[in-house]
Design a protein around this motif. Sequence first.
Motif, short mmCIF file in Angstrom:
data_model
loop_
_atom_site.label_atom_id
_atom_site.label_comp_id
_atom_site.label_asym_id
_atom_site.label_seq_id
_atom_site.Cartn_x
_atom_site.Cartn_y
_atom_site.Cartn_z
N LYS A 133 0.79 -1.17 0.04
CA LYS A 133 -0.10 0.07 0.10
C LYS A 133 0.91 1.08 0.03
CE LYS A 133 -4.37 0.53 0.91
NZ LYS A 133 -5.69 0.62 1.30
N ILE A 134 1.81 1.33 -0.90
CA ILE A 134 2.70 2.46 -0.94
C ILE A 134 2.41 2.95 -2.29
CG2 ILE A 134 4.94 3.23 -1.19
CD1 ILE A 134 5.78 1.02 0.96
N VAL A 135 2.39 4.21 -2.50
CA VAL A 135 2.36 4.97 -3.69
C VAL A 135 3.55 6.01 -4.08
CG1 VAL A 135 -0.19 4.87 -4.26
CG2 VAL A 135 0.89 6.89 -3.22
N ILE A 136 4.11 5.70 -5.18
CA ILE A 136 5.39 6.57 -5.23
C ILE A 136 5.15 7.64 -6.38
CG2 ILE A 136 7.80 6.73 -5.71
CD1 ILE A 136 7.91 3.78 -4.51
N PHE A 137 5.55 8.90 -5.99
CA PHE A 137 5.57 10.05 -7.38
C PHE A 137 7.00 10.57 -7.47
CE2 PHE A 137 1.28 10.18 -5.47
CZ PHE A 137 0.46 10.24 -6.91
N VAL A 138 7.34 10.59 -8.79
CA VAL A 138 8.71 11.26 -9.12
C VAL A 138 8.20 12.51 -9.62
CG1 VAL A 138 10.72 11.08 -10.45
CG2 VAL A 138 9.63 8.97 -9.41
N ASP A 139 8.10 13.78 -8.91
CA ASP A 139 7.82 14.96 -9.24
C ASP A 139 8.93 15.62 -9.96
OD1 ASP A 139 5.44 14.41 -8.30
OD2 ASP A 139 5.76 15.55 -6.35
N GLY A 140 8.70 16.39 -11.12
CA GLY A 140 9.63 17.17 -12.04
C GLY A 140 9.74 18.41 -11.18
N ASP A 141 11.06 18.99 -11.10
CA ASP A 141 11.44 20.06 -10.34
C ASP A 141 10.80 21.18 -10.89
OD1 ASP A 141 13.09 18.53 -8.95
OD2 ASP A 141 14.92 18.98 -10.20
N PHE A 142 10.71 21.46 -12.09
CA PHE A 142 9.62 22.62 -12.80
C PHE A 142 8.33 22.74 -12.63
CE2 PHE A 142 7.55 24.92 -15.91
CZ PHE A 142 8.01 26.08 -15.97
N TRP A 143 7.86 21.51 -12.81
CA TRP A 143 6.34 21.39 -13.00
C TRP A 143 5.54 21.28 -11.35
CZ3 TRP A 143 4.66 22.76 -17.36
CH2 TRP A 143 5.29 22.43 -18.49
N HIS A 144 6.40 20.91 -10.25
CA HIS A 144 5.71 20.82 -9.26
C HIS A 144 6.49 21.96 -8.19
CE1 HIS A 144 3.74 17.15 -9.71
NE2 HIS A 144 4.47 16.92 -10.69
N ALA A 145 7.04 23.10 -8.94
CA ALA A 145 7.40 24.27 -8.46
C ALA A 145 8.55 23.90 -7.14
CB ALA A 145 6.42 25.12 -7.79
N ARG A 146 9.70 22.98 -7.35
CA ARG A 146 10.69 22.82 -6.65
C ARG A 146 11.18 24.01 -6.02
NH1 ARG A 146 14.13 18.53 -4.66
NH2 ARG A 146 15.90 19.31 -3.71
N GLY A 147 11.39 24.24 -4.50
CA GLY A 147 12.10 25.31 -4.14
C GLY A 147 11.46 26.60 -4.29
N TRP A 166 11.81 14.14 -5.71
CA TRP A 166 12.11 15.32 -6.71
C TRP A 166 13.00 14.67 -7.88
CZ3 TRP A 166 9.22 19.11 -6.76
CH2 TRP A 166 8.73 19.69 -5.67
N GLU A 167 12.79 14.72 -9.11
CA GLU A 167 13.46 14.18 -10.13
C GLU A 167 15.05 14.40 -9.90
OE1 GLU A 167 13.06 15.62 -14.03
OE2 GLU A 167 12.82 17.77 -13.45
N SER A 168 15.44 15.60 -9.46
CA SER A 168 16.84 15.64 -9.37
C SER A 168 17.51 15.00 -7.94
CB SER A 168 17.20 17.16 -8.97
OG SER A 168 16.43 17.68 -7.78
N ASP A 169 16.53 14.78 -7.11
CA ASP A 169 16.88 13.92 -6.02
C ASP A 169 17.16 12.29 -6.60
OD1 ASP A 169 16.98 15.97 -4.27
OD2 ASP A 169 14.93 15.49 -3.58
N VAL A 170 16.23 11.93 -7.36
CA VAL A 170 16.45 10.30 -8.10
C VAL A 170 17.79 10.38 -8.82
CG1 VAL A 170 15.21 8.70 -9.46
CG2 VAL A 170 14.20 9.93 -7.93
N LYS A 171 18.11 11.42 -9.58
CA LYS A 171 19.12 11.32 -10.47
C LYS A 171 20.47 11.51 -9.49
CE LYS A 171 17.15 13.68 -14.56
NZ LYS A 171 17.19 15.05 -15.18
N LYS A 172 20.57 12.12 -8.63
CA LYS A 172 21.59 12.37 -7.81
C LYS A 172 21.98 11.24 -6.69
CE LYS A 172 21.53 17.44 -7.86
NZ LYS A 172 21.14 18.73 -7.08
#
Length: 143
Positions: free
Chosen positions: A57-71, A116-122
């Motif tokens: 019962k786990i859902v995972i979203f990978v949010d784009g830094d731009f589209w989800h207004a990171r920071g 965040w997409e950048s966290d997954v990449k890094k």
Amino acid sequence: MDVLTKEQRHRNMSHIRSKDTKPEIMLRKALWHLGFRYRKNYAALPGKPDIVLIRYKIVIFVDGDFWHARGHQQHPGEQVSSNKEYWQKKLEHNVERDRAVNDALTEQGWLILRFWESDVKKNLDGCISQILQYIPSKKHEYI
């Protein structure tokens, strides 16, 4: 002012993916290699989560830094310089929609993990470790 013509901008924007992005694929492959089976872009749940571990019962979203207004959660759209009003409205709506999806999934008893997409990449290993914290002792030798 935008340096691209309307047609060029349209072509660029039409090539931005909403699913199967590189960070999503990286995370899915890592989970698959650990023996986890999942559903991707699962339409039966609100928000069509990128990855769903039904058994846990786990859902995972990978949010784009731009589209989800990171920071820029306080003021979405600050990072753009042209057509600011349009982008502020759009990015604010994205953040509001994310909150509504989180609320709906929580009410249904799902654990929500957002990366965040950048966290997954890094730091893919760190993201996997976070997921494994919520899974009862299956394959914790990865950590």
